[in-house]
Design an enzyme around this catalytic site. Structure first.
Site, PDB file in Angstrom:
ATOM      1  CD  GLN A  30      -7.112 -25.940  19.943  1.00 27.88           C
ATOM      2  OE1 GLN A  30      -7.978 -25.175  19.544  1.00 27.88           O
ATOM      3  NE2 GLN A  30      -6.517 -26.795  19.140  1.00 27.88           N
ATOM      4  CB  ILE A  32     -11.424 -29.022  28.908  1.00 26.79           C
ATOM      5  CG1 ILE A  32     -12.400 -30.085  28.393  1.00 26.79           C
ATOM      6  CG2 ILE A  32     -11.503 -27.763  28.059  1.00 26.79           C
ATOM      7  CD1 ILE A  32     -13.860 -29.681  28.541  1.00 26.79           C
ATOM      8  CG  HIS A  48     -10.671 -24.375  24.524  1.00 24.84           C
ATOM      9  ND1 HIS A  48     -10.971 -25.174  23.447  1.00 24.84           N
ATOM     10  CD2 HIS A  48     -10.355 -23.164  24.000  1.00 24.84           C
ATOM     11  CE1 HIS A  48     -10.848 -24.472  22.330  1.00 24.84           C
ATOM     12  NE2 HIS A  48     -10.470 -23.258  22.641  1.00 24.84           N
ATOM     13  CB  CYS A  77     -21.617 -22.772  46.077  1.00 23.19           C
ATOM     14  SG  CYS A  77     -20.499 -22.348  47.408  1.00 23.19           S
TER      15      CYS A  77
HETATM   16 ZN   LIG Z   1     -20.389 -20.082  46.954  1.00 29.18          ZN
END
Ligand SMILES: [Zn+2]
EC number: 2.3.1.286
Length: 168
Positions: A30, A32, A48, A77
């Site tokens: 569980q 991360i 998770h 991004c």
């Molecule tokens: Zn992108």
């Protein structure tokens, strides 16, 4: 607070060693932090998700955790889309493929070792019901609701206990 410098501990390393020796089929976690993968485990079901996987919601491009930490505010991004970590946030559903893989590993295994959890957090705690094998082993500092159903119960730190396993 996420620490990217965290290193795999004795438990992570021992589980990877057991897998390399052909004695361990899969790790289900569980956490991360991605430390099982960092320790060398190959078959890891991260229920998770992992902070080491991040992707653009618009174009799907992947980003590392370092990329995310470098950005200020909401990471974007180069295409303008928002970058989201591949982790399950509160209220979100677990990833279907990960859950299916984890449950199938539990259904097929002969020995299930559960460590470092009080087994009160669902849904992972409910996964025990899928186990049909012979040996249920619980390793946890405090008792759990499943102690009376287990074949072996060890109340100790999971790292210390696993570290004592000798792999031939
Ligand atoms: Zn992108």
């Amino acid at each position: 607070m996420l620490c990217l410098d965290a290193k795999p501990n004795k438990a992570h390393l021992k589980l990877a060693e057991l897998e390399r020796a052909g004695k361990l089929t899969a790790v289900i976690t569980q956490n991360i932090d991605g430390l099982h993968t960092a320790a060398g485990s190959k078959t890891v079901y991260e229920l998770h998700g992992s902070v080491h996987r991040n992707y653009c919601l618009k174009c799907g491009k992947s980003y590392s955790a370092e990329d995310i930490l470098k950005s200020e505010g909401v990471p974007h991004c180069e295409c303008g889309g928002i970058i989201k970590p591949d982790v399950v946030l509160y209220g979100e559903n677990l990833d279907d493929r990960t859950v299916t893989g984890a449950l199938s590993a539990i259904e097929r295994c002969d020995t299930l070792i559960i460590g470092g959890t009080s087994l009160t957090v669902y849904p992972a705690a409910g996964f025990i019901r899928y186990f049909n094998g012979n040996n249920l082993v619980l390793i946890n500092m405090s008792s759990t609701p499943y102690d009376n159903k287990a074949d072996l119960v060890i109340h100790d730190k999971v790292g210390e206990v696993l570290d004592k396993i000798k792999v031939n």
